[in-house]
Design a protein around this motif. Structure first.
Motif, PDB file in Angstrom:
ATOM      1  N   VAL A 143      -2.954   5.199  -0.726  1.00 49.77           N
ATOM      2  CA  VAL A 143      -3.572   6.000   0.323  1.00 49.77           C
ATOM      3  C   VAL A 143      -3.438   7.445  -0.126  1.00 49.77           C
ATOM      4  O   VAL A 143      -2.345   7.991  -0.182  1.00 49.77           O
ATOM      5  CB  VAL A 143      -2.886   5.787   1.679  1.00 49.77           C
ATOM      6  CG1 VAL A 143      -3.669   6.501   2.780  1.00 49.77           C
ATOM      7  CG2 VAL A 143      -2.759   4.299   1.999  1.00 49.77           C
ATOM      8  N   THR A 160       0.142   7.491   2.489  1.00 49.16           N
ATOM      9  CA  THR A 160      -0.176   8.901   2.250  1.00 49.16           C
ATOM     10  C   THR A 160       1.088   9.748   2.299  1.00 49.16           C
ATOM     11  O   THR A 160       1.128  10.845   1.734  1.00 49.16           O
ATOM     12  CB  THR A 160      -1.209   9.414   3.286  1.00 49.16           C
ATOM     13  OG1 THR A 160      -1.685  10.685   2.898  1.00 49.16           O
ATOM     14  CG2 THR A 160      -0.599   9.507   4.683  1.00 49.16           C
ATOM     15  N   HIS A 204       0.852  -1.184   0.000  1.00 49.78           N
ATOM     16  CA  HIS A 204       0.000   0.000   0.000  1.00 49.78           C
ATOM     17  C   HIS A 204       0.888   1.233   0.000  1.00 49.78           C
ATOM     18  O   HIS A 204       1.766   1.383   0.863  1.00 49.78           O
ATOM     19  CB  HIS A 204      -0.905   0.020   1.235  1.00 49.78           C
ATOM     20  CG  HIS A 204      -1.891  -1.110   1.283  1.00 49.78           C
ATOM     21  ND1 HIS A 204      -2.733  -1.333   2.352  1.00 49.78           N
ATOM     22  CD2 HIS A 204      -2.172  -2.086   0.383  1.00 49.78           C
ATOM     23  CE1 HIS A 204      -3.484  -2.386   2.110  1.00 49.78           C
ATOM     24  NE2 HIS A 204      -3.163  -2.865   0.918  1.00 49.78           N
ATOM     25  N   LYS A 234     -10.292   5.098   6.214  1.00 44.91           N
ATOM     26  CA  LYS A 234      -9.215   5.026   7.197  1.00 44.91           C
ATOM     27  C   LYS A 234      -9.434   6.004   8.346  1.00 44.91           C
ATOM     28  O   LYS A 234      -9.632   7.201   8.129  1.00 44.91           O
ATOM     29  CB  LYS A 234      -7.878   5.322   6.518  1.00 44.91           C
ATOM     30  CG  LYS A 234      -6.663   5.148   7.404  1.00 44.91           C
ATOM     31  CD  LYS A 234      -5.387   5.262   6.588  1.00 44.91           C
ATOM     32  CE  LYS A 234      -4.179   4.754   7.349  1.00 44.91           C
ATOM     33  NZ  LYS A 234      -2.995   4.635   6.474  1.00 44.91           N
ATOM     34  N   GLU A 259      -7.653   4.158  -0.635  1.00 46.37           N
ATOM     35  CA  GLU A 259      -7.840   4.301   0.804  1.00 46.37           C
ATOM     36  C   GLU A 259      -7.746   5.782   1.141  1.00 46.37           C
ATOM     37  O   GLU A 259      -6.791   6.460   0.727  1.00 46.37           O
ATOM     38  CB  GLU A 259      -6.756   3.512   1.538  1.00 46.37           C
ATOM     39  CG  GLU A 259      -6.758   3.638   3.051  1.00 46.37           C
ATOM     40  CD  GLU A 259      -5.636   2.802   3.660  1.00 46.37           C
ATOM     41  OE1 GLU A 259      -5.542   1.606   3.327  1.00 46.37           O
ATOM     42  OE2 GLU A 259      -4.831   3.361   4.439  1.00 46.37           O
ATOM     43  N   SER A 260      -8.719   6.300   1.874  1.00 48.87           N
ATOM     44  CA  SER A 260      -8.728   7.722   2.224  1.00 48.87           C
ATOM     45  C   SER A 260      -9.130   7.888   3.677  1.00 48.87           C
ATOM     46  O   SER A 260      -9.921   7.107   4.218  1.00 48.87           O
ATOM     47  CB  SER A 260      -9.704   8.495   1.323  1.00 48.87           C
ATOM     48  OG  SER A 260      -9.340   8.384  -0.035  1.00 48.87           O
TER      49      SER A 260
END
Length: 751
Positions: free
Chosen positions: A141, A119, A116, A243, A163-164
């Motif tokens: 992310v 961020t 993943h 998330k 994914e946020s």
């Protein structure tokens, strides 16, 4: 409507938070091990506990993602395989990664492990998401600053899970681009040790007086995110994993937030948008768990705004909702989660006792089943085992992750079996069921690197400098050290002056302040003076930047730039695919290369040249390798790049680029530049970096280029600095520059 699959992803800073999250309805948890996680001060798990956690989530139908999301120094890379391999073998579902070198390393040595993109990689659009997808990411992310529309574009154009963040703390800076804690306190956010300087008070100044009120000094402290109202929009925009932030918070907090989001995600999936409504009591519940001055729904609907900023200090004390806390403890934190099992048992004279067990998930599907045999029953002399007694002994499930939902028993004749044998049958059955559930997750060992058994991958052992480097940290350059001096100029008037500076061999024009109408003229001035001219792209590349460069494509190509300085992963594919650029690409320090694997990965992505990181010290730079690379030796380093705007927060937006100052409690003043062209703010360090006087140390490293970065300097000052560095580094004569300066991390580094 058709039911969509949405993942609720919970934070876990401890084993207790992990179990609380699972009990409260999380589909997955993300958690850190003893090393390499972006929350170094959480109660991270040791190896034994992490292995137990992996089994726990799998027994309960959930997933575990491990944070390996810090930038890794060269000396640490050697222990990465041995650190991660036990978790890989146990069935770790995914690793969350920031470092491009770590990403490539895990892809090579741990096949099948989902990766993943953290961020911290600052993925802000389609190009960055596709780049990571092509590299092997199963999920990205997104940066917290993205709008719903930007997320929708990624979902529509890139086949990758999204994914946020949906709840919790918001950083003022784009994640992965913050050096403020690092440069002022030596605690790097890129290394999981952020000291949160954004939560401190600042006076905003322009000229003599402050612009903000005395009771509104927390201008960098954002309110927490809460997106309950946006769940339908987020799901429909393509967010798969919702998330929750909070690995530094308590198990009670984790359980409470997860339970609320579980409720509303399920409500939307079951009833659709028309039947969706949020109870104000649930918002109050979330505020009772943590309140920094109210919530905002973040950046999903707007680019920035004063209402997102806390402005005032978080209250030191507020009375807790004890009834809520007690309920959360009772239902989730201290509860023992057990999975439903259907069982059937047979006990017949002269035959082995048998027990069949089947795990039944919430949807009624049998997820795993086993059948075990025990000791043979004898003919009873006086007290045979009855159905009632058999049911009583086999129905005891305490101490297991299972609870009997149904137990059918069959007794043939007058069988007798000692109680201990019945207990052993039960224990054997539940153990076999556990193993059956966990078996699909187990893996063999990863693909060990060739040098593992030579000590490089042994925990506690560190790789020394690469072959050919000098003991003191160099590339053997010694007396042959002959670097070029380059300069980055934000202001066009400074660029114009430096175009004629004889010391400078390459000039970088900063696109934030130097507009397309000046590109051709400045590039021609560089050519006339025998210099290379490169265009420096924005540190954050989003829709505003994409639109601007596409509008100015003809000017960009006509300018005849010798190369481009890239500061964001987004820009790699954008330049190739949308701008038709096949020229040279220099990757800036914000595209981090803390280790040789990262440098190799960046070169594979198209970097012709690399800029050395600013957080490594002299020894660490030597280990990472400096040959052929560029070292920043002067300039105010950017410590934060934000979608927020200090000017808009304190006095409103007037779309005029200007310079403000943030004065901290110690009297230090940090310049703040608002770039209206791309709608972002850059906060610079209070003092400029200067390695003047450290020529011997730099010579030992042997970089190919030394860069001067000019942000707020006047043209005359920039020329004097260029002359001083030319005298010192190119001619070998002593030189000096006035004013305070810092050595940055060149001597101290970060943990």
């Amino acid at each position: 409507m058709s039911k969509k699959r949405v993942e609720i992803l919970a934070p876990a800073g401890s084993y207790e938070s992990m179990t609380a999250a699972v009990n409260a309805g999380a589909d997955a948890v993300y958690i850190g091990g003893s090393r390499f996680g972006a929350r170094a001060y959480a109660n991270n798990l040791d190896e034994e506990t992490m292995l137990r956690a992996i089994d726990y989530v799998h027994l309960h139908g959930c997933s575990l993602y491990m944070t390996v999301n810090t930038l890794m120094k060269e000396e640490e890379m050697g222990s990465l395989y041995s650190y991660l391999n036990p978790y890989y073998m146990r069935g770790l579902d995914a690793a969350i990664v920031q470092d491009f070198g770590v990403f490539s390393y895990l892809r090579e040595h741990f096949p099948g492990l989902h990766l993943h993109a953290s961020t911290q990689m600052t993925i802000t659009g389609v190009h960055g998401a596709r780049l990571l997808k092509e590299m092997g990411a199963s999920r990205v992310v997104t940066a917290r600053e993205l709008s719903l529309e930007e997320i929708r574009q990624i979902h529509d154009q890139v086949d990758v899970e999204i994914e946020s963040f949906v709840h919790g703390a918001l950083c003022y800076c784009y994640s992965g681009q913050c050096l403020m804690s690092s440069l002022i306190g030596g605690r790097s956010g890129n290394r999981g040790r952020c000291a949160q300087p954004c939560r401190l008070p600042y006076e905003v100044r322009q000229g003599a007086g402050p612009l903000n009120k005395k009771d509104e000094r927390y201008v960098l402290s954002l309110k927490d995110l809460c997106t309950l109202d946006l769940i339908p929009d987020m799901v429909e925009a393509g967010v798969y994993s919702m998330k929750i932030e909070g690995r530094m918070k308590s198990p009670r907090y984790t359980a409470g937030v997860v339970s609320v989001y579980r409720k509303y995600v399920d409500r939307y999936l079951e009833r659709g948008r028309e039947g969706y409504a949020v109870d104000p009591a649930d918002r109050r519940l979330l505020l009772d768990l943590f309140d920094r001055g109210g919530f905002s729904d973040g950046y999903y609907r707007e680019h920035n705004g004063r209402h997102m900023v806390a402005l005032r200090e978080k209250p030191a004390f507020r009375e807790g909702n004890q009834a809520l806390f007690d309920r959360l403890d009772r239902e989730y934190v201290n509860a023992e989660k057990q999975e439903k099992v259907e069982a059937e048992a047979w006990l017949t004279e002269e035959e082995p006792a048998r027990l069949s067990l089947a795990l039944v998930r919430g949807d009624g599907e049998r997820a795993a089943s086993v059948c075990v045999e025990g000791a043979a029953a004898q003919a009873a002399l006086n007290q045979p085992v009855t159905e009632e007694k058999l049911r009583k002994q086999l129905g005891k499930t305490g101490g297991t992750p299972f609870a009997l939902d149904r137990l059918d028993v069959h007794v043939g004749g007058r069988p007798f079996l000692p109680v201990q044998d019945l207990n052993e049958l039960r224990r054997r059955g539940f153990h076999a069921l556990e193993e059956e559930i966990l078996a699909p997750f187990r893996r063999g060992e990863g693909l060990a690197p060739a040098d593992l058994h030579q000590g490089a991958g042994t925990p506690g052992r560190e790789r020394g400098p690469a072959k050919g480097t000098m003991p003191g940290g160099g590339n053997g350059a010694g007396e042959t050290f002959a670097p070029q001096l380059t300069a980055l100029a934000e202001r066009p008037d400074v660029a114009r002056a430096l175009a004629g500076a004889p010391q400078i061999s390459r000039l970088y024009l900063d696109a934030c302040l130097t507009g397309a109408e000046e590109w051709g003229e400045l590039a021609e001035a560089c050519r006339e003076n025998g210099k290379e001219c490169f265009l420096a792209l924005p540190q954050i590349f989003r829709g505003e930047a994409r639109s601007y460069f596409l509008r100015q494509k003809d000017r960009f190509l006509a300018a005849g730039f010798d190369g481009c300085l890239l500061r964001s992963a987004e820009e790699i594919l954008f330049l190739r695919e949308e701008m038709g650029w096949d020229g040279r690409m220099v990757f800036d320090a914000s595209l981090y290369t803390f280790n040789r694997e990262a440098a190799k990965t960046m070169e594979a992505l198209g970097a012709d040249e690399l800029t050395l990181p600013v957080e490594l010290n002299e020894k660490e730079l030597a280990a990472a390798g400096c040959a052929g690379k560029e070292l920043i030796v002067y300039g105010r380093l950017p410590v934060m790049v934000s979608a927020q705007c200090v000017r808009r927060t304190v006095s409103g937006c007037d779309r005029k680029p200007e310079l403000l100052w943030l004065k901290d409690r110690m009297g230090k003043e940090f310049p703040v530049r608002n770039c209206c062209r791309f709608c972002c703010n850059t906060i610079y360090n209070a003092d400029p970096l200067s390695l003047l006087g450290m020529e011997k140390q730099v010579r030992r490293l042997g970089p190919a280029r030394l860069r001067l970065q000019f942000t707020m300097e006047e043209p005359e000052t920039a020329l004097k600095v260029a002359e001083a560095f030319g005298e010192s580094f190119l001619s070998g004569r002593e030189a000096s520059i006035p004013g305070p300066f810092t050595r940055g991390h060149f001597k101290r580094g970060v943990e």
